[in-house]
Write an enzyme that holds these catalytic residues in place. Structure first.
Site, short mmCIF file in Angstrom:
data_model
loop_
_atom_site.label_atom_id
_atom_site.label_comp_id
_atom_site.label_asym_id
_atom_site.label_seq_id
_atom_site.Cartn_x
_atom_site.Cartn_y
_atom_site.Cartn_z
N SER A 151 -35.82 32.88 93.27
CA SER A 151 -36.88 33.04 92.33
C SER A 151 -36.44 32.65 91.02
O SER A 151 -35.41 32.62 90.64
CB SER A 151 -37.15 34.49 92.46
N TYR A 167 -35.25 43.42 92.63
CA TYR A 167 -35.41 42.31 93.09
C TYR A 167 -34.80 41.21 92.08
O TYR A 167 -34.18 40.25 92.81
CB TYR A 167 -37.15 41.98 92.80
#
Ligand code: NAD
Length: 270
Positions: free
Chosen positions: A148, A161
């Site tokens: 990401s 995350y």
């Protein structure tokens, strides 16, 4: 078709290759599974939840679907070993299954930590372990991890995350070094906000004002802002296709950001 486009097609020809894609029932994983299959690969999709809506298209593309929970080493090993038992080899693994975790540290429980780290990091790690076993026997292969922009530039709204994705980028570089001698390439893609995914839908469902949340998401990614749209799953899948293809034969340990420039830093005020 021109000679040039024929050559480009040949480099992305995946005929005879066997691929496993985790989290392939939805979003980026589904787009990658489709694209690899359209380029000739035999694709095995593993997902926690298999969706009826995929049945027809997957059957047309001869994509095999299996239930799999990447948080369990036994489950990911079964997915990979099953694909090898059925198709004879493993050439490509796309470690794509992942979940978000939008919470500040003071609200994070041990279960939240385990859910996010086990799905986003432990799953890919053990996926690599079992893929490497088969790829060493087969004389090489390619692994792609879906990280990401949070893996390149951590964010304030989702520390767990961000940790999971930064560690995934580190793992990609480490395993690329470990297994170059086995002719195994390991790379990752780092998407920005991708519109047509369940993860994004779930995120936006939490917002009090959905339109404002979309606007905020788009404005944090400079190219997304310029085009007034998010990235698409297809755009991430195209980067995966390049990385698994022979065109990328000398590419390993890299992270390709498909995030409209989001991970370059803070964009200027509009
Ligand atoms: P998605 O929710 O549409 O797809 C994720 C898929 O993973 C789902 O089908 C889900 O069932 C599956 N999954 C979840 N936990 C699993 C488990 N334990 N075992 C097996 N499968 C499991 O979302 P997506 O955006 O396509 O997510 C794919 C990847 O892209 C994730 O790793 C995510 O972190 C990453 N990503 C997404 C975005 C975005 O904006 N959507 C941005 C950057 C990175």
């Amino acid at each position: 078709t021109t000679l040039r486009s024929q050559l480009a097609m040949m480099q992305c020809d995946l005929s005879g290759r066997v691929a496993v894609v985790t989290g392939g029932a939805s979003g980026i994983g589904r787009a990658a599974a489709r694209l690899l299959a359209r380029h000739g690969a035999k694709v095995f999709v593993g997902d926690l939840r298999l969706l009826d809506e995929n049945a027809e298209e997957f059957a047309d593309l001869e994509i095999v679907q299996r239930e799999c929970d990447v948080r369990s080493e036994a489950s990911i090993a079964q997915l990979i070993d099953g694909a090898v038992a059925e198709a004879g080899q493993l050439d490509i693994l796309v470690n794509n299954a992942g979940i978000g975790m939008v919470k500040q540290i003071t609200d994070v429980t041990e279960d939240d930590w385990a859910a996010c780290i086990d799905t986003n990091l432990k799953g890919p790690f053990f996926g690599c372990k079992h893929a490497v076993r088969h790829m060493q026997v087969g004389g090489g292969g390619v692994i792609i991890n879906t990280a990401s922009n949070a893996g390149l530039l951590p964010r304030a709204h989702d520390p767990v995350y961000s940790i999971s994705k930064m560690a995934l980028v580190a793992m990609t570089k480490s395993l690329a070094l470990c297994h170059a001698r086995d002719r195994i390439r390991v790379n990752c893609v780092c998407p920005g906000p991708v519109g047509d995914t369940r993860m994004m839908d779930d995120d936006l469902d939490l917002a009090t004002d959905r339109n404002a949340a979309v606007e905020q998401m788009i404005s944090a990614s400079p190219l997304a802002a310029a085009h007034q749209r998010m990235e698409t799953s297809e755009e991430i899948a195209q980067a995966i296709l390049y990385l698994v293809s022979d065109a990328a034969a000398m590419v390993t340990g890299t992270s390709i950001a498909i995030d409209g420039g989001k991970s370059q830093g803070v964009p200027p005020h509009a």
